[in-house]
Scaffold this motif. Structure first.
Motif, PDB file in Angstrom:
ATOM      1  N   ALA A   3       0.493  15.851 -10.422  1.00 27.69           N
ATOM      2  CA  ALA A   3      -0.837  16.453 -10.466  1.00 27.69           C
ATOM      3  C   ALA A   3      -0.830  17.803  -9.742  1.00 27.69           C
ATOM      4  N   GLY A   4      -1.923  18.526  -9.893  1.00 27.61           N
ATOM      5  CA  GLY A   4      -2.023  19.836  -9.255  1.00 27.61           C
ATOM      6  C   GLY A   4      -2.074  19.708  -7.740  1.00 27.61           C
ATOM      7  N   ALA A  43       1.451  19.524 -25.665  1.00 27.50           N
ATOM      8  CA  ALA A  43       2.591  19.929 -26.495  1.00 27.50           C
ATOM      9  C   ALA A  43       3.736  20.399 -25.607  1.00 27.50           C
ATOM     10  N   MET A  44       3.393  21.147 -24.542  1.00 27.14           N
ATOM     11  CA  MET A  44       4.435  21.639 -23.661  1.00 27.14           C
ATOM     12  C   MET A  44       5.047  20.506 -22.866  1.00 27.14           C
ATOM     13  N   VAL A  99       2.370  28.080 -13.421  1.00 26.54           N
ATOM     14  CA  VAL A  99       2.241  27.959 -14.873  1.00 26.54           C
ATOM     15  C   VAL A  99       3.455  27.201 -15.378  1.00 26.54           C
ATOM     16  N   GLU A 100       4.614  27.763 -15.239  1.00 27.73           N
ATOM     17  CA  GLU A 100       5.854  27.017 -15.386  1.00 27.73           C
ATOM     18  C   GLU A 100       6.998  27.885 -14.879  1.00 27.73           C
ATOM     19  N   LYS A 113       2.605  32.326 -20.737  1.00 28.85           N
ATOM     20  CA  LYS A 113       2.888  33.365 -19.739  1.00 28.85           C
ATOM     21  C   LYS A 113       1.916  34.543 -19.862  1.00 28.85           C
ATOM     22  N   ARG A 131      -8.170  23.517  -9.684  1.00 30.47           N
ATOM     23  CA  ARG A 131      -6.729  23.292  -9.775  1.00 30.47           C
ATOM     24  C   ARG A 131      -6.451  21.790  -9.810  1.00 30.47           C
ATOM     25  N   LEU A 132      -7.063  21.097  -8.860  1.00 30.03           N
ATOM     26  CA  LEU A 132      -6.864  19.654  -8.786  1.00 30.03           C
ATOM     27  C   LEU A 132      -7.656  18.991  -9.900  1.00 30.03           C
ATOM     28  N   GLY A 183       0.542  21.632 -12.762  1.00 31.33           N
ATOM     29  CA  GLY A 183      -0.070  20.373 -12.349  1.00 31.33           C
ATOM     30  C   GLY A 183      -1.210  19.952 -13.251  1.00 31.33           C
ATOM     31  N   SER A 184      -1.966  20.941 -13.672  1.00 29.08           N
ATOM     32  CA  SER A 184      -3.061  20.595 -14.581  1.00 29.08           C
ATOM     33  C   SER A 184      -2.420  20.338 -15.930  1.00 29.08           C
ATOM     34  N   HIS A 185      -2.286  19.086 -16.280  1.00 25.67           N
ATOM     35  CA  HIS A 185      -1.556  18.747 -17.513  1.00 25.67           C
ATOM     36  C   HIS A 185      -2.396  19.166 -18.698  1.00 25.67           C
ATOM     37  N   GLN A 186      -2.421  20.475 -18.872  1.00 22.12           N
ATOM     38  CA  GLN A 186      -3.306  21.030 -19.877  1.00 22.12           C
ATOM     39  C   GLN A 186      -2.687  21.038 -21.256  1.00 22.12           C
ATOM     40  N   PHE A 187      -1.391  21.168 -21.297  1.00 25.96           N
ATOM     41  CA  PHE A 187      -0.789  21.385 -22.607  1.00 25.96           C
ATOM     42  C   PHE A 187       0.098  20.201 -22.963  1.00 25.96           C
ATOM     43  N   ARG A 246     -11.204  23.168 -23.221  1.00 34.11           N
ATOM     44  CA  ARG A 246      -9.848  23.093 -23.756  1.00 34.11           C
ATOM     45  C   ARG A 246      -9.826  22.393 -25.102  1.00 34.11           C
TER      46      ARG A 246
END
Lengths: 199, 460
Positions: A15-16, A70-71, A40-41, B389, B252-253, A64-68, B294
């Protein structure tokens, strides 16, 4: 699934704000920064010796924010070993590892042959502890993976963490690309600058 | 001889004079007669006037009666509307928690509730407007005292409480029999003393959005008038700001997945406003906002403008880059632009609060993928990697634009909307709480109506 290359890819999930970047930076650079910057990565490379052979340890520090999703899937399918980090000061961060573990399981089919470390970071912040060591251990048992509590800040167990992860690879899956390459190359270990040397 | 002549002439004079007198007398007589007839007509007209006045009085009384009847009918209609609405709310919200199971047929049979009441509401407002027009013109013709008129209906509608509700700003229960406020448009319920802290701007709650979660574009969630911002965004941001922006790692969290999903479901499915102040974990609220943005079918900055934004942000000359960014923002559809403006204003405040440890570049990293996204619905992994990026730079540029620039999108149209809103809908606007603590200083859109919670026996 993992590519046939000299790289050994370790992916760090969590996690973040649990300290993934701090752990990786402590291991790779030996430093600790008290700044607060989301990742970001980032990918770090480190040359390590594996049984008298050379290979590149590639550590991918994820967001940490498992936003993607696909990634995340991409990272998992390309990864050889995984470090799942939570913070002992946040039960929620342990909860968030569950879907990630399920994802690894789904993509890799089975986690039997995949080295996975469950890591409770921030072990220096005892006063804020929310997750007991026992609970971490229990989760690791359920997932049939190794467990460790670390602190990137005080440099506790960081090196050991990576050592054990690589050791797990030796123990469980000898057919991975590292072994194949190693036998072919037979390079001298003393050329290596890697911090982590595995017996 | 001379004497006789003199006598004769004076005699003639005398006759002349006598004739003049006679003339005069006749004229007099005529005048008197005329006066008499005039007096007669006067009394006649006076009696006529009296009769007419009586009639006028009758007419006024009748108008009064009609007005009262109309008021009563309208109040009844409103009450019934509200009951239907409450029943619908109850059915839909309860159905989701499984205490009342509705089969598909039942649902379709009940679908008329939705359409009917919407139609009725529209009908009602239009009909009402015309009647007001008519009555106003009639009344002005007979110089009726307008202050007595009922153009401004002051009777508070009755808000019938059939299930316990909680105050949106403070999260505490509103007890039965206590006075509570409920906004007609955004459906926010609050204690009178919490009114100042209601989420602003007031965005009419569309309720039961017909789009499936994760399948709508932003325009599906916004109201038809400015500012076009989804209610969910307004409520989340309002709640987050109300908690003071002190939490380190805000945005963030992440919060518990399940909580986020539940809240989102509640928000988009039911017509009531979920009480965010009851949600302990602030990260679940930030998570809800991020999740909503999102999972839009198209990112906030749109597919079409994804490349222009990224290219603009990467121009090495700062001035040129910012100019291009301005230009690209101008190309955004209004819902996207308004929502972006509202979000950026909020994020700028988050960045200003040092406690959060989230400066502009940190927020940009977190919000890059959330609002910039990609130029295609399903990008391949390489594109994802490259875009990831580049996204933060765009957000960083957006966050560094001046507050006043963003404010115009939320403000100017806000006031306009406010006026429209007051004319059409809001008869019971007691207060427009100005948000003095907020640097935005929105003119409030929240029309809050006094309602008295009364317990109703449904079985009867």
């Amino acid at each position: 699934m993992p590519e046939q290359s000299n790289d050994y890819r370790v992916v760090v999930f969590g996690a973040g704000g649990v300290g993934k970047s701090s752990l990786v930076l402590r291991f790779v650079k030996g430093t600790f920064r008290d700044t607060y910057i989301p990742t970001v990565e980032d990918t770090y490379r480190q040359v390590i010796s594996c049984d008298k052979s050379v290979c590149t340890l590639q550590i991918t520090d994820t967001t940490g924010s498992h936003q993607f999703p696909a990634m995340q899937r991409l990272s998992i399918s390309k990864g050889h070993a995984f470090i799942l980090v939570y913070s002992i000061t946040s039960r929620q961060s342990l909860e968030e590892l569950k879907p990630i573990y399920q994802q690894v399981l789904a993509i890799k089919g089975s986690t039997e042959s995949i080295p996975i470390m469950l890591v409770g970071n921030k072990s220096d912040e005892m006063a804020q502890r929310e997750v007991e060591t026992k609970e971490g251990e229990a989760q690791a048992t359920a997932w049939k993976c190794a467990f460790m509590e670390t602190s990137a800040k005080t440099n506790s167990n960081v090196k050991e963490l990576f050592q054990e992860l690589l050791a797990l690879e030796k123990k469980r899956d000898m057919s991975l690309s590292i072994d194949g390459k190693r036998s072919g190359k037979q390079k001298r270990a003393d050329k290596l600058k890697g911090k982590c040397s595995v017996m | 001889m001379q004497d006789t002549l003199q006598y004769a002439s004076s005699f003639l004079d005398f006759i002349q004079m006598a004739q003049n007198f006679d003339d005069c007398r006749r004229k007099w007589l005529m005048a008197e007669q005329e006066l008499g007839s005039c007096k007669e007509t006067l009394t006649k007209t006076e009696t006529e006037r009296g009769a007419l006045e009586v009639k006028l009085k009758h007419a006024r009384n009748q108008v009064d009666v009609e007005i009262r009847r109309r008021q009563k009918a309208e109040a009844d209609c409103e009450k019934l509307d509200r009951q239907i609405q409450l029943i619908r709310d109850l059915l839909t919200s309860e159905a989701s928690t499984n205490s009342i199971q509705l089969s598909a047929e039942q649902r379709s049979a009940l679908a008329f509730l939705n359409t009917n009441s919407q139609g009725a509401a529209n009908l009602n407002t239009s009909r009402r407007l015309t009647t007001i027009d008519e009555s106003a013109s009639i009344l002005s013709d007979i110089s009726y005292d307008k202050t007595d008129d009922s153009i401004v209906s002051t009777s508070p509608f009755q808000h019938v409480v059939i299930k316990p509700e909680s105050c949106v700003p403070c999260g505490k229960r509103i007890k039965f029999g206590k006075i509570s406020l409920k906004c007609r448009d955004c459906r926010v319920v609050s204690h009178p003393e919490c009114r100042e802290r209601c989420p602003l701007p007031c965005i009419p709650n569309l309720g039961g959005t017909p789009v499936k979660i994760g399948e709508g574009v932003l325009a599906d969630y916004v109201p038809e008038m400015s500012p076009m911002i989804p209610p969910l965004v307004v409520h989340c941001i309002s709640e987050i700001e109300q908690r003071g922006l002190h939490e380190a790692g805000l945005y963030r969290l992440s919060g518990a997945d399940r909580t986020v999903k539940e809240l989102k479901e509640k928000f988009l499915r039911s017509k009531t406003v979920p009480v965010l102040s009851k949600v302990d974990d602030i990260h679940a609220i930030t998570g809800l906002l991020k999740d909503f943005l999102r999972n839009l079918k198209e990112p906030l900055l749109t597919f079409r403008l994804n490349r222009p934004f990224m290219d603009a942000a990467e121009v090495s000359d700062d001035d040129n880059s910012i100019a291009l960014i301005y230009q690209t923002i101008g190309d955004l559809p209004q819902p996207n632009r308004d929502t972006l403006a509202f979000l950026v204003l909020h994020l700028q405040r988050v960045a200003d609060s040092l406690d959060t440890k989230m400066d502009i570049s940190n927020l940009a990293r977190v919000f890059g993928p959330t609002i910039v996204g990609h130029a295609l619905p399903n990008p391949d992994p390489m594109t994802i990697l490259q875009d990831t990026k580049r996204q933060p730079k765009v957000v960083e540029r957006l966050l560094s634009l001046p507050v006043d620039y963003w404010r115009q999108f939320v403000m100017a149209e806000n006031e306009q909307a406010n006026l429209d809103h007051l004319i059409i809908e809001n008869a019971n606007c007691y207060a427009t709480p100005e948000r003095s603590t907020d640097s935005l200083n929105f003119v409030s859109l929240c029309s809050v109506c006094v309602t008295v919670g009364t317990l109703v026996d449904i079985s009867s």
